[in-house]
Structure formats: C-alpha cells, structure tokens
Design a protein around this motif. Structure first.
Motif, PDB file in Angstrom:
ATOM      1  N   HIS A  73     -45.076 -10.277  -1.409  1.00 58.43           N
ATOM      2  CA  HIS A  73     -45.051  -8.927  -1.978  1.00 58.43           C
ATOM      3  C   HIS A  73     -45.996  -8.883  -3.178  1.00 58.43           C
ATOM      4  CE1 HIS A  73     -41.539  -7.894   0.487  1.00 58.43           C
ATOM      5  NE2 HIS A  73     -41.095  -9.100   0.193  1.00 58.43           N
ATOM      6  N   GLU A  75     -46.388  -6.764  -5.515  1.00 58.24           N
ATOM      7  CA  GLU A  75     -45.790  -6.307  -6.758  1.00 58.24           C
ATOM      8  C   GLU A  75     -45.027  -7.420  -7.477  1.00 58.24           C
ATOM      9  OE1 GLU A  75     -44.320  -1.954  -7.982  1.00 58.24           O
ATOM     10  OE2 GLU A  75     -42.939  -2.991  -6.634  1.00 58.24           O
ATOM     11  N   GLU A  76     -44.600  -8.441  -6.746  1.00 56.02           N
ATOM     12  CA  GLU A  76     -43.897  -9.551  -7.380  1.00 56.02           C
ATOM     13  C   GLU A  76     -44.846 -10.472  -8.136  1.00 56.02           C
ATOM     14  OE1 GLU A  76     -41.615 -11.493  -4.366  1.00 56.02           O
ATOM     15  OE2 GLU A  76     -40.235  -9.797  -4.111  1.00 56.02           O
ATOM     16  N   TRP A 103     -50.984  -6.671   4.571  1.00 56.89           N
ATOM     17  CA  TRP A 103     -51.093  -7.361   3.285  1.00 56.89           C
ATOM     18  C   TRP A 103     -52.513  -7.282   2.736  1.00 56.89           C
ATOM     19  CZ3 TRP A 103     -48.848  -9.714  -0.725  1.00 56.89           C
ATOM     20  CH2 TRP A 103     -49.531 -10.728  -1.415  1.00 56.89           C
ATOM     21  N   GLN A 106     -53.015  -4.096   0.959  1.00 53.92           N
ATOM     22  CA  GLN A 106     -52.260  -4.049  -0.294  1.00 53.92           C
ATOM     23  C   GLN A 106     -52.932  -4.872  -1.390  1.00 53.92           C
ATOM     24  OE1 GLN A 106     -48.218  -5.165   0.870  1.00 53.92           O
ATOM     25  NE2 GLN A 106     -48.460  -3.913   2.713  1.00 53.92           N
ATOM     26  N   THR A 110     -54.624  -3.162  -4.759  1.00 53.09           N
ATOM     27  CA  THR A 110     -54.091  -3.574  -6.055  1.00 53.09           C
ATOM     28  C   THR A 110     -55.189  -4.058  -6.984  1.00 53.09           C
ATOM     29  OG1 THR A 110     -51.943  -4.159  -5.090  1.00 53.09           O
ATOM     30  CG2 THR A 110     -52.507  -5.168  -7.200  1.00 53.09           C
ATOM     31  N   ALA A 117     -46.319  -1.246  -3.144  1.00 53.07           N
ATOM     32  CA  ALA A 117     -44.898  -1.505  -3.396  1.00 53.07           C
ATOM     33  C   ALA A 117     -44.117  -1.101  -2.152  1.00 53.07           C
ATOM     34  CB  ALA A 117     -44.421  -0.712  -4.614  1.00 53.07           C
ATOM     35  N   ARG A 118     -42.809  -1.211  -2.230  1.00 45.96           N
ATOM     36  CA  ARG A 118     -41.964  -0.794  -1.115  1.00 45.96           C
ATOM     37  C   ARG A 118     -42.179   0.696  -0.842  1.00 45.96           C
ATOM     38  NH1 ARG A 118     -37.831  -3.263   1.402  1.00 45.96           N
ATOM     39  NH2 ARG A 118     -37.906  -4.939  -0.148  1.00 45.96           N
ATOM     40  N   HIS A 156     -44.011  -3.548   8.390  1.00 45.74           N
ATOM     41  CA  HIS A 156     -44.130  -3.593   6.932  1.00 45.74           C
ATOM     42  C   HIS A 156     -43.025  -2.814   6.239  1.00 45.74           C
ATOM     43  CE1 HIS A 156     -45.629   0.575   6.235  1.00 45.74           C
ATOM     44  NE2 HIS A 156     -46.093   0.448   7.458  1.00 45.74           N
ATOM     45  N   ASP A 157     -42.608  -3.366   5.098  1.00 47.50           N
ATOM     46  CA  ASP A 157     -41.763  -2.653   4.130  1.00 47.50           C
ATOM     47  C   ASP A 157     -42.632  -2.096   3.012  1.00 47.50           C
ATOM     48  OD1 ASP A 157     -38.997  -3.104   5.069  1.00 47.50           O
ATOM     49  OD2 ASP A 157     -39.466  -5.210   4.729  1.00 47.50           O
ATOM     50  N   ASP A 158     -43.596  -2.915   2.554  1.00 51.54           N
ATOM     51  CA  ASP A 158     -44.493  -2.524   1.473  1.00 51.54           C
ATOM     52  C   ASP A 158     -45.687  -1.769   2.031  1.00 51.54           C
ATOM     53  OD1 ASP A 158     -42.761  -3.944  -0.107  1.00 51.54           O
ATOM     54  OD2 ASP A 158     -44.178  -5.537  -0.620  1.00 51.54           O
ATOM     55  N   SER A 211     -37.749 -10.122  11.521  1.00 45.21           N
ATOM     56  CA  SER A 211     -37.355  -9.005  10.649  1.00 45.21           C
ATOM     57  C   SER A 211     -36.068  -8.336  11.120  1.00 45.21           C
ATOM     58  CB  SER A 211     -38.483  -7.962  10.616  1.00 45.21           C
ATOM     59  OG  SER A 211     -39.722  -8.533  10.271  1.00 45.21           O
TER      60      SER A 211
END
Length: 282
Positions: A73, A75-76, A103, A106, A110, A117-118, A156-158, A211
C-alpha cells in the motif's frame, strides 16, 4: 533488440504469497507477455522493494521500465515503497517510457504529487466494468483499438484518489475516476492502467482466491465457497474459451477480456507508440 526492465512491485513476502497460487511471479507474467508482443525484446527482472536489489542492467541501457501490481500500500510508506518510487522517478527523469498497472499507477501518481489510497467507492475484484474514455482520453494512443466501453481484469482496494498536477486522466468508470492515466515527469512519460491488461483469467481466478476474505467483506460474494466457485468458473473459461461459452455468458465476460490480443491492447500500444519510436530516434 529492445531491453525492457521489469520491476516486480511485491516485496519478498508478497512474491512468495503470489507463488502459492500462481506458477510465476508478477514480473515473470509481464516478461512473458512483453516477449510475445515484442519477440525482439529481452526482459531484465528486478525486485526493487528488496533492500539488496541490484539493477540487472543500467537504466541508461534500457529502453523502458514496466512496474507490476503489488499487495503493498503506497500510503503506508516504508523503505519497500520508497525504493520503488525512487526507481520510477529515476527512470522518468532519465527520459525512459514507463508503463504500470494497478500498483504501478499508484506509485507513479504518488511520486508525481498525486495521492493513492483505499478507494472510498469500494474495491474492484475480478473485472472492472464499463470503462470509458474521458475527454482527454479520446484519441489517446494508449487506448487505441478500445471500443467506446470495455471491461478489464481488476483486483484492487487502493486506487489513485487524486491525480497529480498536470497529468491526463484518460479513462474511468462508475467505481473509479482514474482507470487510465498519462503522467509526465522530467523527460519521461508514464502510461498506465488501474486495471490489469496483463492478467489471463486463470491468474485473475488465482488472485481472487488470495483475496477471498476481502471479496466477502465487500459484499461481492455471500461466502468464500461462492467466491471459489466463481474463481473456478473463470479458470475453466480460460482453459476452454470456445467450449465454455456458457461460462462467458454467466460471468458476463466479453471478447475485450477473453481474447488476449484485445485484453493486452494497452501494453502493445505502449510498445508501439512510446518505446519503439524512442529507440528509432536514438
């Protein structure tokens, strides 16, 4: 010969988890597709999330960088994320074309000043439905050959919640505004999709199994047994697309997903419109 650097987005633990359900890593999947689409290409694999990772070929000696999906993730944060952001930034500033899915999008967004993010509208598991071009995406070469609306593999979640300044959002759907994007940084250009043009349906099925809990928690399946039955149907359709048209009908899988040449359009377009023209100019 094209020299393509393929970066696996997973850390070591993520790669090991991926191998429990697939017979190859995400980077190996991409390398196989890239060499099918470009028989003159040689792929050099690297795992930049690892602290001991060493580039198998200098960026200055590569024609493009491709970044895969990941269970990490952005954001982490943390070193595994930072190292990948640094690699993509270095490639773009060196003028390399860069492609990424999920990914990869993302990470690129970023480091260019956007936010991943989620997704507040919820995850996409299995297929992203009814993707369509934005005004900026009309006529964009990344999406050459796509119909007015299409489905694509997605896990995907994010997602990219806020695109970076100056980027061009090329496609979206009702679940996510940023399904495809162009980002320019330095002399380099990034093209990417939140969906996975690289995944065959058997790999989608395998990743759905990983998942399973998330799919149930999202309310997309009543229980894990139903999820596994859905994944079985996807796997069986992959192995017999002509004979199991009943499965294609039941799953709502169209030719844009089922036919490899159509599913992988964005990867071919990246090679044809960004990578090869650059090598001819060199």
């Amino acid at each position: 010969m094209l020299h393509l650097l393929v970066a696996d987005g997973n850390d070591r633990a993520g790669r090991e988890t991926h191998l429990t359900v697939c017979d190859k890593t995400s980077a190996e999947t991409y390398a196989g597709i890239l060499t099918k689409l470009a028989p003159d290409a040689r792929c050099h694999l690297v795992a930049p999330a690892d602290a001991d990772a060493v580039l198998p070929r200098a960026l200055s000696e590569c024609d493009a960088l491709v970044l895969t999906g990941s269970i990490l993730h952005v954001e982490e944060g943390g070193p595994a994320v930072t190292r990948q952001c640094d690699l993509v930034r270095a490639a773009l500033e060196a003028g390399l074309p860069v492609f990424g899915s999920c990914w990869g999008v993302q990470v690129a967004a970023t480091l260019a000043g956007g936010r991943a993010a989620r997704n507040p509208r919820g995850p996409e598991y299995g297929l992203a439905r009814a993707i369509s071009r934005t005004e900026a995406g009309a006529g964009h070469p990344l999406l050459d050959g796509r119909p007015p609306a299409w489905d694509a593999p997605a896990i995907h979640d994010d997602a990219v919640i806020a695109p970076p300044p100056g980027s061009r959002v090329l496609a979206g759907n009702d679940r996510l505004d940023v399904q495809a994007i162009e980002i320019r940084l330095g002399d380099g250009v990034f093209w990417g999709t939140q969906y996975h043009p690289e995944l065959d349906l058997d790999e989608v099925a395998a990743m759905l199994r990983l998942s399973a809990q998330g799919v149930v928690e999202a309310g997309l399946c009543p229980d894990e047994a139903s999820l596994h039955a859905y994944a079985d149907a996807m796997r069986d359709l992959h192995h017999d697309p002509e004979g199991r048209r009943d499965l294609a009908w039941g799953l709502g899988v169209t030719a844009e997903v089922l036919v490899p040449e159509r599913r992988r359009r964005e990867i071919r377009n990246f090679l044809d419109h960004l990578v090869r023209p650059r090598t001819r100019r060199a």
